[in-house]
Design a protein around this motif. Sequence first.
Motif, PDB file in Angstrom:
ATOM      1  N   ALA A 169      21.479  80.669 -47.616  1.00 20.23           N
ATOM      2  CA  ALA A 169      20.752  79.905 -48.634  1.00 20.23           C
ATOM      3  C   ALA A 169      21.330  80.120 -50.025  1.00 20.23           C
ATOM      4  O   ALA A 169      21.272  79.243 -50.876  1.00 20.23           O
ATOM      5  CB  ALA A 169      19.272  80.287 -48.611  1.00 20.23           C
ATOM      6  N   ASP A 172      20.144  79.736 -54.570  1.00 17.08           N
ATOM      7  CA  ASP A 172      19.143  78.671 -54.651  1.00 17.08           C
ATOM      8  C   ASP A 172      17.919  78.940 -53.777  1.00 17.08           C
ATOM      9  O   ASP A 172      16.882  78.292 -53.944  1.00 17.08           O
ATOM     10  CB  ASP A 172      19.751  77.331 -54.205  1.00 17.08           C
ATOM     11  CG  ASP A 172      20.403  76.601 -55.374  1.00 17.08           C
ATOM     12  OD1 ASP A 172      20.175  77.014 -56.522  1.00 17.08           O
ATOM     13  OD2 ASP A 172      21.127  75.633 -55.120  1.00 17.08           O
ATOM     14  N   ARG A 175      14.586  79.826 -55.598  1.00 19.78           N
ATOM     15  CA  ARG A 175      14.136  78.710 -56.446  1.00 19.78           C
ATOM     16  C   ARG A 175      13.579  77.573 -55.611  1.00 19.78           C
ATOM     17  O   ARG A 175      12.503  77.028 -55.901  1.00 19.78           O
ATOM     18  CB  ARG A 175      15.302  78.202 -57.308  1.00 19.78           C
ATOM     19  CG  ARG A 175      14.936  77.003 -58.181  1.00 19.78           C
ATOM     20  CD  ARG A 175      16.148  76.414 -58.858  1.00 19.78           C
ATOM     21  NE  ARG A 175      17.108  75.865 -57.915  1.00 19.78           N
ATOM     22  CZ  ARG A 175      16.985  74.677 -57.329  1.00 19.78           C
ATOM     23  NH1 ARG A 175      15.908  73.926 -57.549  1.00 19.78           N
ATOM     24  NH2 ARG A 175      17.908  74.246 -56.490  1.00 19.78           N
ATOM     25  N   VAL A 176      14.299  77.209 -54.552  1.00 18.26           N
ATOM     26  CA  VAL A 176      13.848  76.113 -53.700  1.00 18.26           C
ATOM     27  C   VAL A 176      12.548  76.482 -52.993  1.00 18.26           C
ATOM     28  O   VAL A 176      11.633  75.660 -52.885  1.00 18.26           O
ATOM     29  CB  VAL A 176      14.942  75.739 -52.674  1.00 18.26           C
ATOM     30  CG1 VAL A 176      14.425  74.693 -51.688  1.00 18.26           C
ATOM     31  CG2 VAL A 176      16.182  75.223 -53.391  1.00 18.26           C
ATOM     32  N   ALA A 179       9.668  76.141 -55.493  1.00 24.70           N
ATOM     33  CA  ALA A 179       9.368  74.738 -55.778  1.00 24.70           C
ATOM     34  C   ALA A 179       8.721  74.065 -54.575  1.00 24.70           C
ATOM     35  O   ALA A 179       7.782  73.267 -54.721  1.00 24.70           O
ATOM     36  CB  ALA A 179      10.649  74.006 -56.173  1.00 24.70           C
ATOM     37  N   PHE A 180       9.210  74.377 -53.389  1.00 22.72           N
ATOM     38  CA  PHE A 180       8.659  73.777 -52.174  1.00 22.72           C
ATOM     39  C   PHE A 180       7.214  74.218 -51.968  1.00 22.72           C
ATOM     40  O   PHE A 180       6.338  73.404 -51.661  1.00 22.72           O
ATOM     41  CB  PHE A 180       9.515  74.171 -50.971  1.00 22.72           C
ATOM     42  CG  PHE A 180       9.245  73.354 -49.743  1.00 22.72           C
ATOM     43  CD1 PHE A 180      10.015  72.246 -49.463  1.00 22.72           C
ATOM     44  CD2 PHE A 180       8.220  73.683 -48.867  1.00 22.72           C
ATOM     45  CE1 PHE A 180       9.773  71.467 -48.330  1.00 22.72           C
ATOM     46  CE2 PHE A 180       7.966  72.925 -47.740  1.00 22.72           C
ATOM     47  CZ  PHE A 180       8.748  71.813 -47.475  1.00 22.72           C
ATOM     48  N   LEU A 195      12.875  67.732 -52.398  1.00 20.79           N
ATOM     49  CA  LEU A 195      13.368  69.043 -51.962  1.00 20.79           C
ATOM     50  C   LEU A 195      13.858  69.041 -50.527  1.00 20.79           C
ATOM     51  O   LEU A 195      14.499  69.999 -50.087  1.00 20.79           O
ATOM     52  CB  LEU A 195      12.255  70.081 -52.117  1.00 20.79           C
ATOM     53  CG  LEU A 195      11.868  70.416 -53.560  1.00 20.79           C
ATOM     54  CD1 LEU A 195      10.526  71.132 -53.601  1.00 20.79           C
ATOM     55  CD2 LEU A 195      12.945  71.270 -54.219  1.00 20.79           C
ATOM     56  N   ASP A 197      16.197  67.637 -47.483  1.00 17.73           N
ATOM     57  CA  ASP A 197      17.412  66.904 -47.173  1.00 17.73           C
ATOM     58  C   ASP A 197      17.035  65.606 -46.440  1.00 17.73           C
ATOM     59  O   ASP A 197      16.073  65.602 -45.656  1.00 17.73           O
ATOM     60  CB  ASP A 197      18.323  67.759 -46.286  1.00 17.73           C
ATOM     61  CG  ASP A 197      19.654  67.108 -46.006  1.00 17.73           C
ATOM     62  OD1 ASP A 197      20.564  67.274 -46.824  1.00 17.73           O
ATOM     63  OD2 ASP A 197      19.760  66.424 -44.962  1.00 17.73           O
ATOM     64  N   ILE A 265      17.972  76.467 -46.018  1.00 15.02           N
ATOM     65  CA  ILE A 265      18.288  75.791 -47.272  1.00 15.02           C
ATOM     66  C   ILE A 265      19.797  75.687 -47.437  1.00 15.02           C
ATOM     67  O   ILE A 265      20.526  76.659 -47.208  1.00 15.02           O
ATOM     68  CB  ILE A 265      17.663  76.549 -48.458  1.00 15.02           C
ATOM     69  CG1 ILE A 265      16.131  76.549 -48.339  1.00 15.02           C
ATOM     70  CG2 ILE A 265      18.091  75.953 -49.797  1.00 15.02           C
ATOM     71  CD1 ILE A 265      15.438  77.520 -49.269  1.00 15.02           C
ATOM     72  N   GLY A 268      20.717  73.372 -52.198  1.00 11.60           N
ATOM     73  CA  GLY A 268      19.510  73.170 -52.976  1.00 11.60           C
ATOM     74  C   GLY A 268      18.430  72.361 -52.306  1.00 11.60           C
ATOM     75  O   GLY A 268      17.440  71.996 -52.957  1.00 11.60           O
ATOM     76  N   ARG A 269      18.572  72.095 -50.996  1.00  7.94           N
ATOM     77  CA  ARG A 269      17.547  71.331 -50.279  1.00  7.94           C
ATOM     78  C   ARG A 269      17.224  71.986 -48.945  1.00  7.94           C
ATOM     79  O   ARG A 269      18.045  72.701 -48.359  1.00  7.94           O
ATOM     80  CB  ARG A 269      18.014  69.885 -50.047  1.00  7.94           C
ATOM     81  CG  ARG A 269      18.075  69.051 -51.326  1.00  7.94           C
ATOM     82  CD  ARG A 269      18.261  67.592 -50.995  1.00  7.94           C
ATOM     83  NE  ARG A 269      18.116  66.738 -52.179  1.00  7.94           N
ATOM     84  CZ  ARG A 269      18.096  65.420 -52.145  1.00  7.94           C
ATOM     85  NH1 ARG A 269      18.210  64.782 -50.992  1.00  7.94           N
ATOM     86  NH2 ARG A 269      17.966  64.726 -53.256  1.00  7.94           N
ATOM     87  N   VAL A 270      16.025  71.701 -48.465  1.00 12.48           N
ATOM     88  CA  VAL A 270      15.593  72.229 -47.171  1.00 12.48           C
ATOM     89  C   VAL A 270      16.147  71.337 -46.070  1.00 12.48           C
ATOM     90  O   VAL A 270      15.815  70.151 -45.990  1.00 12.48           O
ATOM     91  CB  VAL A 270      14.055  72.285 -47.087  1.00 12.48           C
ATOM     92  CG1 VAL A 270      13.611  72.766 -45.707  1.00 12.48           C
ATOM     93  CG2 VAL A 270      13.486  73.183 -48.179  1.00 12.48           C
TER      94      VAL A 270
END
Length: 291
Positions: A169, A172, A175-176, A179-180, A195, A197, A265, A268-270
């Motif tokens: 991961a 990021d 942080r992700v 936010a998630f 957030l 993908d 992750i 920057g995205r799940v």
Amino acid sequence: MPPAEGGRLADEWARHRPAVFGAAYRITGSVADAEDIVQDTWLRAANASVDDVRDLRAWLVTVAARRAYDVLGSAHARRVDYVGPWLPEPLLTGPDAAEPVLVDDTLGTAMLLVMEELSPPERVAFVLYRAFDVPYDRIAEVLGKTPAACRQLVSRARRKVAAAAPPPAGADGARVLAAFRAAYERRDEAALLGLLDPDAAYTTDGGGRVFAARKIIRGAVRVATALLRTAVRHDFRATPVEVNGGPGLLIHRDGRLTAVDTLEIADGRVVAYRRVLNPAKLGGGGFAGTR
């Protein structure tokens, strides 16, 4: 089972127990099986003469691995009849863990799933060599093969893992996750979609004991919809924790732990969201009593 007073094993068991548990867990993907194997290893060691063993840690790890190898065959047979997707039993790591856990890149949920695709000998050889630096001659004793054959097993396993294992991961991750979690708790679909993908996958493991999707859900919109549908109950709360060495969430409803989630992750995205709902997998792994 606490070791008896006196002797080398009693003096060193606590220091080596995380490695014994770690080897068994990585090979079986089950906290319950790993704990049983730890007890078996202790009993085997307590009834053996270990004072002259040069490397006690390696000896204990290989004893555990041999037992885990036996367990792995029956575990695979049980998973044939498993209801819905199967996920490894989650393990609480990091500062929240009640007991020390050896963490490396072979402990992650995604990596454990990749290792599920290896043959049992490949998995044992890969775990022992990659995670515990066990030499090929000792691996050969565990598997009943030659050192050269074990070298080939590790080589094949490495190629398969390299082709399928996800990247870490990275920075990021925290942080992700934050936010998630915030978007999930406030039921913010737009933020969740930002957030996730576009090709994100959502896997739920209920084991036929609680309601869960029987197939993997794919696509950001469908994943967000499925997650938000489960967030409407009273007193829903998501607590960020480290699970299997990576970002995770504990899901409580009405004050009761109902799920342990792990997030994969990348960029920057799940890209993968995995949820263990099976109550049989929530009692161990350090989650009992979590709030």
